[in-house]
Design an enzyme around this catalytic site. Structure first.
Site, mmCIF file in Angstrom:
data_model
loop_
_atom_site.group_PDB
_atom_site.id
_atom_site.type_symbol
_atom_site.label_atom_id
_atom_site.label_comp_id
_atom_site.label_asym_id
_atom_site.label_seq_id
_atom_site.Cartn_x
_atom_site.Cartn_y
_atom_site.Cartn_z
ATOM 1 N N SER A 30 0.877 -1.009 -0.207
ATOM 2 C CA SER A 30 -0.016 0.036 0.105
ATOM 3 C C SER A 30 0.966 1.204 0.105
ATOM 4 O O SER A 30 2.126 1.165 0.139
ATOM 5 C CB SER A 30 -0.870 0.008 1.122
ATOM 6 O OG SER A 30 -0.066 -0.047 2.464
ATOM 7 N N TYR A 31 0.334 2.373 -0.166
ATOM 8 C CA TYR A 31 0.950 3.631 -0.165
ATOM 9 C C TYR A 31 1.897 3.901 1.050
ATOM 10 O O TYR A 31 1.713 3.888 2.034
ATOM 11 C CB TYR A 31 0.172 4.738 -0.105
ATOM 12 C CG TYR A 31 0.710 6.163 -0.509
ATOM 13 C CD1 TYR A 31 1.268 6.510 -1.804
ATOM 14 C CD2 TYR A 31 0.575 7.292 0.404
ATOM 15 C CE1 TYR A 31 1.726 7.607 -1.890
ATOM 16 C CE2 TYR A 31 1.157 8.655 0.092
ATOM 17 C CZ TYR A 31 1.672 8.519 -1.134
ATOM 18 O OH TYR A 31 2.203 9.881 -1.475
ATOM 19 N N PRO A 32 3.362 3.906 0.638
ATOM 20 C CA PRO A 32 4.264 4.035 1.775
ATOM 21 C C PRO A 32 4.357 5.316 2.545
ATOM 22 O O PRO A 32 5.042 5.361 3.572
ATOM 23 C CB PRO A 32 5.594 3.501 0.924
ATOM 24 C CG PRO A 32 5.537 4.251 -0.452
ATOM 25 C CD PRO A 32 4.163 4.157 -0.717
ATOM 26 N N HIS A 82 -3.227 7.785 5.399
ATOM 27 C CA HIS A 82 -3.561 6.697 4.592
ATOM 28 C C HIS A 82 -3.203 5.414 5.631
ATOM 29 O O HIS A 82 -2.712 5.664 6.773
ATOM 30 C CB HIS A 82 -2.299 6.547 3.627
ATOM 31 C CG HIS A 82 -2.341 7.578 2.602
ATOM 32 N ND1 HIS A 82 -2.964 7.709 1.433
ATOM 33 C CD2 HIS A 82 -1.446 8.687 2.662
ATOM 34 C CE1 HIS A 82 -2.865 8.777 0.779
ATOM 35 N NE2 HIS A 82 -1.603 9.410 1.534
#
EC number: 5.6.2.1
Length: 312
Positions: A30-32, A82
């Protein structure tokens, strides 16, 4: 992630972030760029775990967790951006290779550990006497490894287990040693320690911290030594002392931190963007003019360590 990449995987923060972004764009994680460690209530933890059910390295543990039921992660920090960094699909070493695999493996092991059960151990303390002196020693015996099965580097070391003995047992003293030591000065900061301090003092964000550290390396203000310790160069030291001499706020984290706080207020709708922009530009403009007027102080320090321009 950046701290572990530096301290355990030997990867600089900039390289680690670029590797993570590549894994993200290829759909592996997923978005880091997030500072959140708390999963939202509706996050499909089991779905993410099922993706790993046939992986050659951890399939057995994942299947066991799915059958016995997962241990929902305890509260983390919610930065409101996020979800935490999570593996999105299974991947093998042959598929990713090199640093990408090493980073992916750590992220995945960490994720599986967050939904695993606690590590349980029994702690025992033995009290004993040698002559008139009383001593104690403590040890741990693992009852259930829990999450340390997937993160073996966090397991209870074998040397912490104690021999079995009963109250009243006597032993022969095999060796007596006295160690004489002296305190030593602190070592240079590691990248991981620097990231922690930057977060603490509000210097940069998860997105910009790797860039700042990379910049000071590329500009030769520091060199990266063994153990990823950052050693200031002559140029770096002179520059910092020069800034301190002219305007300490250019070095101290206070002004950068104040700007970051104002940006957060804009994001929350509590401050006016134009006012903050105008005020910040005005502050830096004044600082710049004052610095230019006082540049001779920087020159004096530079000439002590480096040959003057005229001589070259």
């Amino acid at each position: 992630m950046l701290r572990v990449a530096s301290s355990s995987l030997g990867m600089g923060p900039q390289h680690a972030m670029q590797t993570a972004e590549r894994l993200y764009t290829q759909g592996y994680i997923s978005y880091p760029r997030t500072e959140t460690t708390h999963y939202p209530e509706n996050f499909d933890l089991k779905g993410a775990l099922r993706q790993q059910a046939n992986h050659p390295y951890w399939a057995d543990m994942v299947k066991r967790l799915l059958a016995e039921g997962i241990n929902r992660p305890r509260k983390g920090h919610d930065a409101g951006d996020h979800p935490p960094i999570t593996p999105m699909r299974s991947a093998t070493e042959a598929e990713l290779g090199g640093d990408a695999w090493r980073l992916y493996e750590y992220i995945t092991r960490h994720f599986i550990a967050t939904v695993s059960h606690d590590c349980k151990y029994l702690q025992s303390t033995i009290s004993f006497r040698i002559g008139p002196e009383l001593f104690t020693c403590s040890g741990k015996t693992v009852l259930s490894p829990g999450f340390t099965e997937i993160m073996p580097w966090q397991s209870v070391p074998l040397e912490e287990s104690l021999p079995t003995c009963q109250r009243g047992d006597t032993f022969t003293v095999s060796e007596v040693k006295m160690l004489e030591k002296q305190t030593s000065p602190p070592d240079y900061l590691t990248e991981a320690e620097l990231i922690t301090l930057m977060e603490k003092h509000g210097i940069g964000t998860d997105a910009s911290i790797p860039v700042h550290i990379n910049n000071i390396c590329q500009r030769h203000y520091v060199t990266v030594e063994t153990g990823r310790r950052l050693k200031p160069t002559n140029l770096g030291i002179v520059l910092v002392h020069g800034y301190y001499k002219i305007d300490a706020e250019l070095v101290l984290p206070t002004i950068r931190s104040a700007v970051e706080k104002q940006l957060n207020l804009i994001a929350q709708g509590k401050a006016d963007y134009r006012q903050v922009l105008g005020h910040t530009l005005d502050v830096f403009k004044r600082k710049f003019h004052y610095f230019v007027d006082s540049i001779a102080g920087m020159d004096e320090l530079m000439e002590v360590s480096f040959s003057p321009l005229a001589a070259t």
